[in-house]
Design a protein around this motif. Structure first.
Motif, short mmCIF file in Angstrom:
data_model
loop_
_atom_site.label_atom_id
_atom_site.label_comp_id
_atom_site.label_asym_id
_atom_site.label_seq_id
_atom_site.Cartn_x
_atom_site.Cartn_y
_atom_site.Cartn_z
N TYR A 12 29.25 6.68 18.36
CA TYR A 12 27.99 6.23 19.27
C TYR A 12 28.53 5.82 21.12
O TYR A 12 28.11 5.99 21.65
CB TYR A 12 28.20 4.40 19.01
CG TYR A 12 27.79 4.89 17.02
CD1 TYR A 12 26.30 4.73 17.31
CD2 TYR A 12 28.03 4.47 16.51
CE1 TYR A 12 25.43 4.44 15.83
CE2 TYR A 12 27.47 4.12 15.29
CZ TYR A 12 26.30 4.31 15.38
OH TYR A 12 25.36 4.77 14.11
N ALA A 13 29.46 6.37 21.07
CA ALA A 13 30.31 6.81 22.49
C ALA A 13 31.03 7.29 23.11
O ALA A 13 31.87 7.69 22.59
CB ALA A 13 30.56 4.68 23.22
N THR A 14 31.34 7.82 24.43
CA THR A 14 32.08 8.95 24.92
C THR A 14 33.59 8.07 24.25
O THR A 14 34.56 8.73 23.87
CB THR A 14 32.01 8.68 26.21
OG1 THR A 14 30.76 9.52 26.38
CG2 THR A 14 32.82 9.89 26.97
N SER A 15 33.94 6.71 24.88
CA SER A 15 34.82 6.19 24.26
C SER A 15 35.23 6.80 23.12
O SER A 15 36.77 6.63 22.41
CB SER A 15 35.51 4.54 24.68
OG SER A 15 34.20 4.19 24.45
N HIS A 16 34.19 6.62 21.90
CA HIS A 16 35.37 7.11 21.22
C HIS A 16 35.03 8.46 20.41
O HIS A 16 36.08 8.54 19.61
CB HIS A 16 33.60 6.04 19.94
CG HIS A 16 33.10 5.13 19.66
ND1 HIS A 16 32.60 4.59 18.71
CD2 HIS A 16 32.91 4.33 20.77
CE1 HIS A 16 32.22 3.24 19.47
NE2 HIS A 16 33.16 2.98 20.19
#
Lengths: 87, 384
Positions: A12-16
């Motif tokens: 879902y996101a870059t950090s994920h």
């Protein structure tokens, strides 16, 4: 049969994606961060490319860590960058 | 030179912090989470590594629920303004910093009900007072973990247990305790932990954030800002997932590179060891100040019940004058006045004059405490 073939994991996101990269490395599944292929999503972030042979193992690693996977796609090498180059 | 202003900003920073920041600027430098080239990914790894370090420090189970902001003030504003609606009730204490009080007073004008539980003149809070203040419409208890004025620790764990029992969320402002005193969001049952990077976490200014616990429903916590996140770019609506919902715009990666090293240094040394060192310094400082007849020391006078932030006054000398002379004549840097916390000064009886504050940190030594005590002795001797 799956040599040279890839699976792309969308999160879902870059950090994920960064967390997933770390988890996969720890599980000895080599991940490569690539731009999200345009035909899969219009996200401007990154996703993870793995060998198709690692698809099930990778899915298991991420699910065991409680990570939500946005999508898993088997893609052709052309859409996934030159084979063999690891970050 | 003696730096006793660690309660505002810690200095010096742990070894490696400045180098990590320089390395980022010189060798990485790219935007995290936007492009996918090698340096962008490396930048993303730095941001994520800092999340992991902070999550470990505060025993937060999920690094992706560490939301970055520029400091604890932003984190408190996110928690308070994001969560509270007109008609909600919030309980807080009488020793809060303005970073808590000002957003609360602004929300009060919009119809949020605010109860301030009175602390003792030593700055202590009775958990029973919090329990008694909880009403059917209480949404949140919002407390500092230690006063920035007088150092007194508030009973976070006891209040955490009360909040769980009464189905109320707990927001803790760990500005003064993070990195200097053990803070465990699970053991203390803290739902929202606001922290800052530039004090005892050893990071640079411009780093901080909010840890959002599992009991907080993100749908009920509105972001302070909306904008680009690198995710869901096809949508003009803000993403609803963590942490992107609360992290719009390019983050302070250079700062987070330094923060990660600061927190790793803390973890390697151990917060308990740092706490023991600071308790020993504070104990000596409090005892030494108490032994000076013209000096009034505030708080519990028990180093075990507070951080290494010690508030005092020299009778007959304005705090501003004491601070100027300590700096000019003795090279001792401290902070005087009201410390952005008028409520806390009213609680301990030092409003509007304020106090002199010695904020000790991990890098201060017993020798420095002795030198500072000799300086205060001289100043106090003049006003006898």
């Amino acid at each position: 049969m799956t040599a040279g073939k890839y699976t792309v994991i969308l999160l879902y996101a870059t950090s994920h994606a960064i967390r997933a990269e770390k988890l996969l490395k720890q599980a000895s599944i080599p991940p490569k961060m690539i731009p999200v292929p345009r035909h899969l999503s219009s996200s401007c972030g990154v996703c993870i490319r793995i060998a198709r042979a690692d698809r099930e193992a990778a899915q298991q690693v991420l699910q065991q860590a409680g990570m939500e996977i946005e999508g898993l796609y088997d893609i052709s090498p052309r859409a996934a960058g030159k084979p063999g180059r690891q970050a | 030179m003696i730096y006793f202003d660690n309660a505002a900003t810690s200095w010096p920073k742990p070894p490696g912090v400045a180098e990590a920041m320089t390395r980022f600027l010189e060798q990485v430098g790219a935007n995290p989470g936007r492009a996918a080239h090698r340096r962008a990914v490396e930048s993303g790894r730095i941001v994520y590594g800092a999340r992991e370090a902070v999550a470990e420090l505060f025993n937060a189970p999920d690094p992706l629920r560490v939301v970055w902001g520029k400091n604890v003030t932003e984190a408190l504003n996110l928690a308070l303004c994001g969560l509270l609606r007109p008609g909600d009730h919030v309980v807080t204490s009488s020793t809060e910093h303005n970073s808590m009080m000002r957003p609360l007073r602004a929300l009060e004008r919009e119809g949020v009900e605010v109860t301030v539980v009175q602390c003792t003149p030593q700055g202590q809070l009775d958990p029973a007072g919090v329990a008694a203040a909880i009403r059917p419409n209480t949404r949140l208890v919002a407390l500092n973990h230690a006063s920035n004025v007088v150092g007194t620790l508030l009973p976070a764990a006891e209040v955490g247990a009360i909040c769980r029992q009464r189905d109320v969320l707990l927001l803790v402002d760990a500005a003064q305790t993070g990195g200097a005193y053990p803070v465990d969001v699970q053991a203390n049952q803290i739902d929202l932990l606001a922290f800052t990077g530039h004090k005892s976490l050893g990071g640079p200014m411009g780093t901080g954030g909010l840890i959002v616990g599992g009991r907080v429903d993100e749908a009920q916590l509105e972001p302070l800002m909306r904008g680009g996140t690198g995710s869901r770019s096809e949508h003009e609506l803000q993403p609803d997932f963590m942490p992107d919902r609360y992290e719009s715009g390019t983050p302070n990666v250079v700062g987070l590179a330094g923060l990660a090293v600061g927190v790793r240094w803390l973890l390697a040394r151990g917060v308990d060891a740092i706490r023991a060192h600071e308790v020993a310094l504070a104990r000596a400082l409090i005892a030494g100040l108490q032994a000076i007849p013209a000096v009034i020391v505030y708080g519990t006078l028990d180093a075990g019940l507070q951080t290494a932030t010690v508030a005092f006054n020299v009778a007959g000398m304005a705090p501003s004058e004491a601070g100027l002379r300590l700096d000019d004549e003795y090279g001792i840097m401290c902070r005087v006045g009201l410390h952005c916390a008028p409520a806390a000064h009213k609680t301990i009886g030092t409003f509007p004059g304020g106090t002199v504050r010695f904020g000790l940190g991990a890098f201060n030594s017993m020798d420095e405490v002795e030198v500072a005590l000799a300086a205060v002795r001289e100043l106090a001797g003049e006003v006898q």
